[in-house]
Design a protein around this motif. Sequence first.
Motif, mmCIF file in Angstrom:
data_model
loop_
_atom_site.group_PDB
_atom_site.id
_atom_site.type_symbol
_atom_site.label_atom_id
_atom_site.label_comp_id
_atom_site.label_asym_id
_atom_site.label_seq_id
_atom_site.Cartn_x
_atom_site.Cartn_y
_atom_site.Cartn_z
ATOM 1 N N THR A 1 0.826 -1.200 0.000
ATOM 2 C CA THR A 1 0.000 0.000 0.000
ATOM 3 C C THR A 1 0.864 1.255 0.000
ATOM 4 O O THR A 1 0.562 2.235 -0.686
ATOM 5 C CB THR A 1 -0.939 0.012 1.220
ATOM 6 N N VAL A 2 1.955 1.223 0.749
ATOM 7 C CA VAL A 2 2.878 2.362 0.758
ATOM 8 C C VAL A 2 3.480 2.551 -0.632
ATOM 9 O O VAL A 2 3.630 3.679 -1.112
ATOM 10 C CB VAL A 2 3.996 2.156 1.808
ATOM 11 N N LEU A 3 3.797 1.450 -1.305
ATOM 12 C CA LEU A 3 4.318 1.542 -2.663
ATOM 13 C C LEU A 3 3.288 2.159 -3.605
ATOM 14 O O LEU A 3 3.637 2.854 -4.555
ATOM 15 C CB LEU A 3 4.721 0.160 -3.163
ATOM 16 N N ASN B 1 3.531 5.226 -6.352
ATOM 17 C CA ASN B 1 3.025 5.178 -7.725
ATOM 18 C C ASN B 1 2.105 6.358 -8.012
ATOM 19 O O ASN B 1 2.131 6.924 -9.118
ATOM 20 C CB ASN B 1 2.288 3.864 -7.973
ATOM 21 N N PHE B 2 1.273 6.719 -7.041
ATOM 22 C CA PHE B 2 0.366 7.854 -7.222
ATOM 23 C C PHE B 2 1.158 9.135 -7.492
ATOM 24 O O PHE B 2 0.865 9.890 -8.419
ATOM 25 C CB PHE B 2 -0.502 8.026 -5.977
ATOM 26 N N ILE B 3 2.181 9.389 -6.685
ATOM 27 C CA ILE B 3 2.991 10.600 -6.850
ATOM 28 C C ILE B 3 3.716 10.581 -8.191
ATOM 29 O O ILE B 3 3.762 11.581 -8.909
ATOM 30 C CB ILE B 3 3.985 10.735 -5.682
ATOM 31 N N ARG B 4 4.271 9.416 -8.551
ATOM 32 C CA ARG B 4 4.994 9.291 -9.818
ATOM 33 C C ARG B 4 4.066 9.489 -11.011
ATOM 34 O O ARG B 4 4.387 10.206 -11.960
ATOM 35 C CB ARG B 4 5.648 7.912 -9.885
ATOM 36 N N ASP B 5 2.888 8.854 -10.975
ATOM 37 C CA ASP B 5 1.986 8.876 -12.121
ATOM 38 C C ASP B 5 1.357 10.243 -12.360
ATOM 39 O O ASP B 5 0.924 10.546 -13.473
ATOM 40 C CB ASP B 5 0.882 7.834 -11.949
ATOM 41 N N THR B 6 1.275 11.070 -11.336
ATOM 42 C CA THR B 6 0.649 12.385 -11.486
ATOM 43 C C THR B 6 1.667 13.522 -11.555
ATOM 44 O O THR B 6 1.277 14.670 -11.717
ATOM 45 C CB THR B 6 -0.321 12.660 -10.321
ATOM 46 N N ARG B 7 2.934 13.212 -11.456
ATOM 47 C CA ARG B 7 3.969 14.246 -11.387
ATOM 48 C C ARG B 7 4.005 15.132 -12.632
ATOM 49 O O ARG B 7 4.159 16.349 -12.534
ATOM 50 C CB ARG B 7 5.337 13.589 -11.171
ATOM 51 N N ASP B 8 3.864 14.540 -13.806
ATOM 52 C CA ASP B 8 4.088 15.276 -15.049
ATOM 53 C C ASP B 8 2.814 15.678 -15.776
ATOM 54 O O ASP B 8 2.845 15.982 -16.968
ATOM 55 C CB ASP B 8 4.969 14.440 -15.985
#
Length: 320
Positions: free
Chosen positions: A300-302, A306-313
């Motif tokens: 769940t922490v991972l 993924n959420f932060i990475r996928d929405t970064r750009d």
Amino acid sequence: MMKIIQYFLLLACGVTLCSCSSGPTSVVRVIDNPTANEIVIAIDGKELAIPANSKTKYTFEYGKHNLAYNNESFDFVVKPAKFSGKGFINPTQSNYMLHTIVYSTDNTSEEDYKKFYEETLHKIPIIFNGEEEEVELPVKVVNDIFIEDEHNKFDYSIDQKMPKEIHENIYKNQTYQDSRTKVYREKEYINFLKNEYSEFLNDEGGKLEISFPNKPIKLAEINQYAFPTINLEKIECDAGKKYLAETLDNWKQLYTLKGSDFASKYEELGGDKSNGNRPFARYKELCPKDTDRGNTDVQTVLQLDNFIRDTRDIHFYIIK
């Protein structure tokens, strides 16, 4: 296969870079209505009428917003993006065509050109005189609500012209190929096809009726971003539990902010000021004995990572 480009010698040109001072606090987006009827949408409860076959610009402050259209609504977030890109909003979920053209120097061989061109082809359904067929064209059909170049990779948006030639720094007599992609509204793309692909379409008389199937994803099925639910009570590592609780509270607080307040908070959580830190790396540091990747809570922490990475750009994303 039919070549529709003109060969030319690519010329060298310089690129001028500009720098920005203070960071932005909003994003301007075109809202497009390519349909034959006026539409009325509501942004944060404020109605906005867009006449048929027209568009309007709207400034979205960073933060959480709501869009309502045709008796449906959804929440979305507007945020800073690492690599700021182009995009527009398609509330009617109409078809748009991302057409790719290959550019090359005069000394490019037919074999090299063909190989490069074939990489741009997609099999797409087209309706000819009421009958649906599948053909290969250098085009991709999209009907997303938010059409952003981060996901769709286009160089020229609606109402921007595709150039007849491009300019790159190359050596004399160097062989060079490149491609550019432009977004067309469906009606405009059909006219483009009839003008440039009449031989391919066997439509030299101009009598062929062409349309594209429109099968948008239902609003309830659109990719929506949300934080995974973390059962903090199951986490035995107190330091990790405290850190995750604070992290979740900070992200929840972010969605209550607007403009510069949102930008500053976001930079601390997921932007440049976060120094690339992600929840899992910090959790692993605080709880080194509790980071077996098979553990449900760690997975769940991972998901937070993924959420932060996928929405970064991306500037816009729909949230649950």
